[in-house]
Scaffold this motif. Structure first.
Motif, PDB file in Angstrom:
ATOM      1  N   LEU A  36       4.617 -11.541  -0.705  1.00  0.00           N
ATOM      2  CA  LEU A  36       5.246 -11.261  -1.988  1.00  0.00           C
ATOM      3  C   LEU A  36       5.603  -9.792  -2.162  1.00  0.00           C
ATOM      4  O   LEU A  36       6.488  -9.457  -2.941  1.00  0.00           O
ATOM      5  N   ASP A  37       4.920  -8.918  -1.451  1.00  0.00           N
ATOM      6  CA  ASP A  37       5.193  -7.482  -1.580  1.00  0.00           C
ATOM      7  C   ASP A  37       6.402  -7.044  -0.764  1.00  0.00           C
ATOM      8  O   ASP A  37       6.926  -5.954  -0.975  1.00  0.00           O
ATOM      9  N   ILE A  38       6.845  -7.875   0.154  1.00  0.00           N
ATOM     10  CA  ILE A  38       7.990  -7.508   0.985  1.00  0.00           C
ATOM     11  C   ILE A  38       9.264  -7.814   0.212  1.00  0.00           C
ATOM     12  O   ILE A  38       9.542  -8.959  -0.115  1.00  0.00           O
ATOM     13  N   TRP A  54       9.751  -0.278   5.441  1.00  0.00           N
ATOM     14  CA  TRP A  54       8.815  -0.346   6.564  1.00  0.00           C
ATOM     15  C   TRP A  54       7.344  -0.313   6.146  1.00  0.00           C
ATOM     16  O   TRP A  54       6.516  -0.986   6.778  1.00  0.00           O
ATOM     17  N   PRO A  55       6.940   0.424   5.092  1.00  0.00           N
ATOM     18  CA  PRO A  55       5.511   0.393   4.733  1.00  0.00           C
ATOM     19  C   PRO A  55       5.023  -1.010   4.360  1.00  0.00           C
ATOM     20  O   PRO A  55       3.894  -1.378   4.687  1.00  0.00           O
ATOM     21  N   ALA A  56       5.865  -1.771   3.699  1.00  0.00           N
ATOM     22  CA  ALA A  56       5.468  -3.126   3.328  1.00  0.00           C
ATOM     23  C   ALA A  56       5.289  -3.994   4.571  1.00  0.00           C
ATOM     24  O   ALA A  56       4.386  -4.831   4.619  1.00  0.00           O
ATOM     25  N   VAL A  58       4.423  -2.936   7.623  1.00  0.00           N
ATOM     26  CA  VAL A  58       3.201  -2.499   8.313  1.00  0.00           C
ATOM     27  C   VAL A  58       1.968  -3.048   7.587  1.00  0.00           C
ATOM     28  O   VAL A  58       1.048  -3.582   8.212  1.00  0.00           O
ATOM     29  N   ALA A  59       1.957  -2.914   6.265  1.00  0.00           N
ATOM     30  CA  ALA A  59       0.823  -3.423   5.489  1.00  0.00           C
ATOM     31  C   ALA A  59       0.692  -4.936   5.655  1.00  0.00           C
ATOM     32  O   ALA A  59      -0.423  -5.460   5.776  1.00  0.00           O
ATOM     33  N   TYR A  60       1.818  -5.634   5.682  1.00  0.00           N
ATOM     34  CA  TYR A  60       1.797  -7.091   5.861  1.00  0.00           C
ATOM     35  C   TYR A  60       1.178  -7.461   7.205  1.00  0.00           C
ATOM     36  O   TYR A  60       0.307  -8.325   7.275  1.00  0.00           O
ATOM     37  N   VAL A  61       1.626  -6.812   8.269  1.00  0.00           N
ATOM     38  CA  VAL A  61       1.130  -7.144   9.608  1.00  0.00           C
ATOM     39  C   VAL A  61      -0.370  -6.853   9.720  1.00  0.00           C
ATOM     40  O   VAL A  61      -1.131  -7.685  10.229  1.00  0.00           O
ATOM     41  N   VAL A  62      -0.787  -5.695   9.237  1.00  0.00           N
ATOM     42  CA  VAL A  62      -2.215  -5.345   9.321  1.00  0.00           C
ATOM     43  C   VAL A  62      -3.059  -6.334   8.525  1.00  0.00           C
ATOM     44  O   VAL A  62      -4.082  -6.838   9.012  1.00  0.00           O
ATOM     45  N   SER A  63      -2.651  -6.647   7.310  1.00  0.00           N
ATOM     46  CA  SER A  63      -3.426  -7.576   6.491  1.00  0.00           C
ATOM     47  C   SER A  63      -3.368  -8.999   7.035  1.00  0.00           C
ATOM     48  O   SER A  63      -4.351  -9.729   6.971  1.00  0.00           O
ATOM     49  N   PHE A  64      -2.214  -9.404   7.554  1.00  0.00           N
ATOM     50  CA  PHE A  64      -2.098 -10.733   8.160  1.00  0.00           C
ATOM     51  C   PHE A  64      -3.074 -10.861   9.322  1.00  0.00           C
ATOM     52  O   PHE A  64      -3.779 -11.867   9.449  1.00  0.00           O
ATOM     53  N   LEU A  65      -3.115  -9.840  10.172  1.00  0.00           N
ATOM     54  CA  LEU A  65      -4.033  -9.875  11.309  1.00  0.00           C
ATOM     55  C   LEU A  65      -5.496  -9.848  10.850  1.00  0.00           C
ATOM     56  O   LEU A  65      -6.351 -10.506  11.450  1.00  0.00           O
ATOM     57  N   THR A  66      -5.790  -9.122   9.785  1.00  0.00           N
ATOM     58  CA  THR A  66      -7.153  -9.080   9.253  1.00  0.00           C
ATOM     59  C   THR A  66      -7.570 -10.443   8.717  1.00  0.00           C
ATOM     60  O   THR A  66      -8.652 -10.955   9.040  1.00  0.00           O
ATOM     61  N   VAL A 109      -1.665   0.169  -0.551  1.00  0.00           N
ATOM     62  CA  VAL A 109      -1.392   1.006   0.622  1.00  0.00           C
ATOM     63  C   VAL A 109       0.112   1.095   0.875  1.00  0.00           C
ATOM     64  O   VAL A 109       0.649   2.176   1.133  1.00  0.00           O
ATOM     65  N   ALA A 110       0.803  -0.030   0.784  1.00  0.00           N
ATOM     66  CA  ALA A 110       2.251  -0.026   0.989  1.00  0.00           C
ATOM     67  C   ALA A 110       2.943   0.830  -0.063  1.00  0.00           C
ATOM     68  O   ALA A 110       3.866   1.594   0.258  1.00  0.00           O
ATOM     69  N   ASP A 111       2.518   0.744  -1.306  1.00  0.00           N
ATOM     70  CA  ASP A 111       3.110   1.573  -2.367  1.00  0.00           C
ATOM     71  C   ASP A 111       2.837   3.044  -2.129  1.00  0.00           C
ATOM     72  O   ASP A 111       3.702   3.890  -2.364  1.00  0.00           O
ATOM     73  N   ALA A 112       1.634   3.373  -1.667  1.00  0.00           N
ATOM     74  CA  ALA A 112       1.303   4.779  -1.397  1.00  0.00           C
ATOM     75  C   ALA A 112       2.126   5.328  -0.246  1.00  0.00           C
ATOM     76  O   ALA A 112       2.567   6.477  -0.271  1.00  0.00           O
ATOM     77  N   LEU A 113       2.362   4.512   0.775  1.00  0.00           N
ATOM     78  CA  LEU A 113       3.198   4.963   1.891  1.00  0.00           C
ATOM     79  C   LEU A 113       4.650   5.105   1.477  1.00  0.00           C
ATOM     80  O   LEU A 113       5.364   5.983   1.963  1.00  0.00           O
TER      81      LEU A 113
END
Length: 121
Positions: A36-38, A54-56, A58-66, A109-113
Motif C-alpha cells: 500500500l505504501d508503493i 525507490w525508498p518505498a 527498498v522498504a517493501y523488499v526488506v519488510s517482505f523478506l523479513t 523508514v520509506a518516508d524518512a528516506l
C-alpha cells in the motif's frame, strides 16, 4: 453425566489446523499491507516517478523478506507440532501482533528516506 476414562484432564489440547490457517492469513495480510505504501507521486514523467519512489521499493523488499522469513520459521515450527494448547495460542498471537505491526515502521523508514529535509540518524 458419566466421566469418560479416556478423556484427558488438565489443559485443553487443540488441533493445530485452525491456528495454522489463521496465522497464514495474518502473514498474508501483513505482506499485502506492505504494498500500500508503493505509489507514484507527481510531478515528473512516469519513469521519474518510479525512480523517485525507490525508498518505498527498498522498504517493501526488506519488510517482505523479513515477514517471509518469519513465516518460514513459523511454518517450520508448526510442522513439528501435533497439537497446541491455550498458552501456545497466546504466544502465537503475540508473534502475529509483531508481524502485523511491521508495515508501519516500513512506511516510516520509506518516508524518512524520501524526505531529504528531515533529520537522519
Amino acid at each position: 453425566m458419566p466421566v469418560d476414562p479416556d478423556t484427558p484432564r488438565g489443559r485443553r489440547v487443540l488441533g493445530k489446523d485452525r491456528m495454522e490457517g489463521f496465522s497464514d492469513g495474518v502473514f498474508g495480510f501483513a505482506i499485502t499491507l506492505l504494498v500500500l505504501d508503493i505509489a507514484l507521486r507527481p510531478p515528473g514523467t512516469p519513469l521519474q516517478q518510479v525512480v523517485h519512489a525507490w525508498p518505498a521499493y527498498v522498504a517493501y523488499v526488506v519488510s517482505f523478506l523479513t515477514i517471509g522469513g518469519a513465516w518460514l520459521q513459523h511454518t517450520a515450527l508448526t510442522d513439528q507440532l501435533a497439537q497446541t494448547d491455550p498458552l501456545f495460542l497466546r504466544l502465537n498471537l503475540l508473534v502475529l501482533l509483531v508481524v502485523v505491526f511491521l508495515p508501519f515502521p516500513t512506511q516510516l523508514v520509506a518516508d524518512a528516506l524520501r524526505n531529504a529535509s528531515g533529520e537522519r540518524v
